[in-house]
Design an enzyme around this catalytic site. Structure first.
Site, PDB file in Angstrom:
ATOM      1  N   HIS A  33       1.655   8.521   0.863  1.00  0.00           N
ATOM      2  CA  HIS A  33       0.374   8.294   0.178  1.00  0.00           C
ATOM      3  C   HIS A  33       0.450   7.004  -0.629  1.00  0.00           C
ATOM      4  O   HIS A  33       1.516   6.624  -1.135  1.00  0.00           O
ATOM      5  CB  HIS A  33      -0.021   9.484  -0.688  1.00  0.00           C
ATOM      6  CG  HIS A  33       0.833   9.731  -1.893  1.00  0.00           C
ATOM      7  ND1 HIS A  33       0.593   9.147  -3.115  1.00  0.00           N
ATOM      8  CD2 HIS A  33       1.919  10.523  -2.067  1.00  0.00           C
ATOM      9  CE1 HIS A  33       1.482   9.564  -3.989  1.00  0.00           C
ATOM     10  NE2 HIS A  33       2.309  10.396  -3.380  1.00  0.00           N
TER      11      HIS A  33
ATOM     12  N   ASP B 249      -1.928   6.208  -3.171  1.00  0.00           N
ATOM     13  CA  ASP B 249      -2.515   6.263  -4.510  1.00  0.00           C
ATOM     14  C   ASP B 249      -1.449   6.611  -5.533  1.00  0.00           C
ATOM     15  O   ASP B 249      -0.416   7.193  -5.214  1.00  0.00           O
ATOM     16  CB  ASP B 249      -3.647   7.283  -4.570  1.00  0.00           C
ATOM     17  CG  ASP B 249      -3.174   8.720  -4.335  1.00  0.00           C
ATOM     18  OD1 ASP B 249      -2.388   8.926  -3.384  1.00  0.00           O
ATOM     19  OD2 ASP B 249      -3.583   9.626  -5.086  1.00  0.00           O
TER      20      ASP B 249
ATOM     21  N   ASP C 140       6.118   6.400  -6.464  1.00  0.00           N
ATOM     22  CA  ASP C 140       5.451   7.586  -5.937  1.00  0.00           C
ATOM     23  C   ASP C 140       4.027   7.198  -5.544  1.00  0.00           C
ATOM     24  O   ASP C 140       3.143   7.200  -6.382  1.00  0.00           O
ATOM     25  CB  ASP C 140       5.443   8.687  -6.994  1.00  0.00           C
ATOM     26  CG  ASP C 140       4.788   9.969  -6.539  1.00  0.00           C
ATOM     27  OD1 ASP C 140       4.585  10.135  -5.326  1.00  0.00           O
ATOM     28  OD2 ASP C 140       4.466  10.800  -7.408  1.00  0.00           O
TER      29      ASP C 140
ATOM     30  N   GLU D 254      -3.478  11.689  -2.614  1.00  0.00           N
ATOM     31  CA  GLU D 254      -2.523  12.779  -2.718  1.00  0.00           C
ATOM     32  C   GLU D 254      -2.424  13.266  -4.153  1.00  0.00           C
ATOM     33  O   GLU D 254      -2.288  14.470  -4.405  1.00  0.00           O
ATOM     34  CB  GLU D 254      -1.145  12.318  -2.212  1.00  0.00           C
ATOM     35  CG  GLU D 254      -0.136  13.433  -1.994  1.00  0.00           C
ATOM     36  CD  GLU D 254       0.718  13.750  -3.214  1.00  0.00           C
ATOM     37  OE1 GLU D 254       1.484  14.723  -3.176  1.00  0.00           O
ATOM     38  OE2 GLU D 254       0.611  13.013  -4.221  1.00  0.00           O
ATOM     39  N   GLU D 255      -2.503  12.341  -5.103  1.00  0.00           N
ATOM     40  CA  GLU D 255      -2.324  12.704  -6.510  1.00  0.00           C
ATOM     41  C   GLU D 255      -3.480  13.530  -7.060  1.00  0.00           C
ATOM     42  O   GLU D 255      -3.319  14.226  -8.063  1.00  0.00           O
ATOM     43  CB  GLU D 255      -2.133  11.442  -7.356  1.00  0.00           C
ATOM     44  CG  GLU D 255      -0.900  10.615  -7.008  1.00  0.00           C
ATOM     45  CD  GLU D 255       0.415  11.327  -7.266  1.00  0.00           C
ATOM     46  OE1 GLU D 255       0.386  12.479  -7.746  1.00  0.00           O
ATOM     47  OE2 GLU D 255       1.471  10.742  -6.993  1.00  0.00           O
TER      48      GLU D 255
ATOM     49  N   ASP E 200       8.001  11.298   0.616  1.00  0.00           N
ATOM     50  CA  ASP E 200       7.368  11.363  -0.703  1.00  0.00           C
ATOM     51  C   ASP E 200       8.245  12.091  -1.716  1.00  0.00           C
ATOM     52  O   ASP E 200       7.768  12.543  -2.748  1.00  0.00           O
ATOM     53  CB  ASP E 200       6.003  12.066  -0.562  1.00  0.00           C
ATOM     54  CG  ASP E 200       5.164  12.010  -1.820  1.00  0.00           C
ATOM     55  OD1 ASP E 200       5.389  11.110  -2.660  1.00  0.00           O
ATOM     56  OD2 ASP E 200       4.276  12.874  -1.981  1.00  0.00           O
TER      57      ASP E 200
ATOM     58  N   HIS F 237       5.216   9.454 -12.305  1.00  0.00           N
ATOM     59  CA  HIS F 237       3.995   9.646 -13.091  1.00  0.00           C
ATOM     60  C   HIS F 237       4.173   9.206 -14.541  1.00  0.00           C
ATOM     61  O   HIS F 237       3.426   9.656 -15.410  1.00  0.00           O
ATOM     62  CB  HIS F 237       3.520  11.101 -13.073  1.00  0.00           C
ATOM     63  CG  HIS F 237       3.168  11.621 -11.711  1.00  0.00           C
ATOM     64  ND1 HIS F 237       2.509  12.811 -11.508  1.00  0.00           N
ATOM     65  CD2 HIS F 237       3.384  11.111 -10.474  1.00  0.00           C
ATOM     66  CE1 HIS F 237       2.348  13.009 -10.216  1.00  0.00           C
ATOM     67  NE2 HIS F 237       2.867  11.984  -9.563  1.00  0.00           N
TER      68      HIS F 237
END
Length: 413
Positions: free
Chosen positions: A82, A84, A145, A179-180, A202, A384
């Protein structure tokens, strides 16, 4: 000298582009920045020489095909990352490169000394002695990520185009938005992707191999109060905020993420808002065990029913929707992609680290669409957050793993 010369420059280029998804948006993808970045990846795939590069209209996924060059009936494999990033500052990302890290020192992130990556807080740093680490400058996340996964997949495809003598079966790649936000795979076109198995690239540190995730749901609790002047409130006022507190206090106190680990599930209150007239609580529910997961959903409804009975009327309404399920339910029926990845890791002297994920991946949903999709390490740590970092050497090993999986897949077919 780097093993894959374009890997780190590609990763640095990717992370400098803000692709933060928007959890409040109802569009697909949720932010125009994602669309723009996906278009650049589509062009890069085309420039590399991959075939059938296209965007799935319903999901926003960019998909491409590397045609086979082996002679066997090799099962088609897919690799997904992903693009994003999470709900944390992603504007003006300025990655910092720390070569030959000594494995002991704290790493200053910001020039003013405010933000420091400390070994006391993040002891995993000790595992990276002698490696090149890429960090943030403390003001943003990094975006490893999952742009590390995106860079690794793209680099593997570039390797194949430069080395046609390396045999492989047909390979699909997919770059995913959102995805997030938990919605990216909702509209994924599995029929269009058309692979026997797939992998999301991921995961976190070296060796992660995951095929067991949470079952997940979200519950919204709406509370209607009865707001009157405090001077005449006795016996009349129903303070929706207080009812919300009472509701929350009826949930088992130990069933919170900060008090659980391993296969222990939880309820997580992540939003609470309102006035004495009306309040709203939003929970996520997580559990690896499907039966316990269903009971947890019922428990939240039972609390509402109890309080409504005490009031003698319906003041609390519950709305629950499932988000994703434990992919183990699918993969335990056919462990081929897990066994293939495990064998590939062992061939590369990478110790597989298989454990139940306390979260989910796009593979959680895609597995239930007919494509068993475990998760491979991509290298990121402290995701994150402003303390996110990734090892260049781990990223190289992720590329190695993709190549080795395809090699075994071709040989074993």
């Amino acid at each position: 000298m780097a093993k894959y010369e374009t890997l780190l420059p590609r990763f640095l280029k990717y992370v400098k582009t803000n692709t933060r998804s928007n959890p409040e948006s109802e569009t697909i993808p949720t932010d125009p920045k994602e669309v723009a970045f996906l278009k650049t990846l589509a062009q890069e795939l085309t420039d590399l020489g991959l075939k059938d590069v296209h965007t799935q209209p319903q999901s926003g996924y960019v998909v491409a095909t590397l045609p086979p060059n082996d002679a066997g009936q090799t099962p088609i494999l897919g690799y997904i990352a992903h693009i994003d990033t999470a709900d944390f500052n992603a504007e003006n990302i300025d990655p910092q490169i720390h070569e030959n890290y000594d494995g002991e020192s704290d790493i200053p992130l910001s020039k003013d000394g405010k933000w420091v990556l400390k070994t006391s807080a993040f002891p995993a740093l000790h595992d990276y002695k002698g490696q090149t680490l890429i960090t943030t400058d403390g003001t943003t996340l990094l975006g490893a990520d999952d742009k590390s996964g995106a860079a690794e997949i793209m680099t593997a495809m570039e390797y194949y185009m430069a080395h046609p003598e390396v045999k492989h079966g047909e390979i699909r790649v997919g770059f995913a938005p959102d995805e997030e936000t938990g919605t990216g795979a909702d509209h994924f076109d599995a029929k269009d992707f058309n692979t026997k198995y797939a992998y999301t690239v991921d995961g976190g540190p070296l060796g992660e191999l995951e095929y067991e995730t949470f079952n997940a749901a979200q519950t919204t609790v709406e509370i209607q109060g009865n707001e009157v002047h405090t001077a005449t409130a006795k016996g009349v006022m129903v303070n929706a905020l207080q009812v919300g507190i009472d509701y929350h206090n009826l949930i088992p106190a130990g069933d919170r993420p900060e008090l659980t680990d391993g296969r222990q599930g939880f309820f997580h209150l992540f939003k609470m808002s309102g006035t004495p007239d009306h309040a709203k609580l939003v929970y996520i529910i997580r559990d690896h065990d499907k039966k316990v997961f269903e009971q947890r959903k019922q428990d939240l409804q039972n609390i509402a029913d109890k309080l409504n009975a005490d009031f003698g009327e319906e003041r609390i309404k519950i709305e629950t929707h499932d988000q994703y399920y434990n992919m183990r339910e699918i993969l335990e029926k056919d462990m081929t992609p897990v066994e293939l990845a495990q064998e590939a890791m062992e061939n590369l002297d990478i110790k597989p680290n298989i454990y139940p994920v306390r979260g989910g991946t796009d593979g959680s949903k895609i597995s239930f669409m007919g494509i068993p999709t475990p998760n491979l390490f991509a290298g990121g740590e402290n995701m994150h957050s402003r303390y996110e970092f990734v090892s260049a050497q781990t990223m190289e090993k992720a590329v190695d793993l993709i190549l080795e999986i395809n090699k075994l897949n071709s040989e074993q077919s």
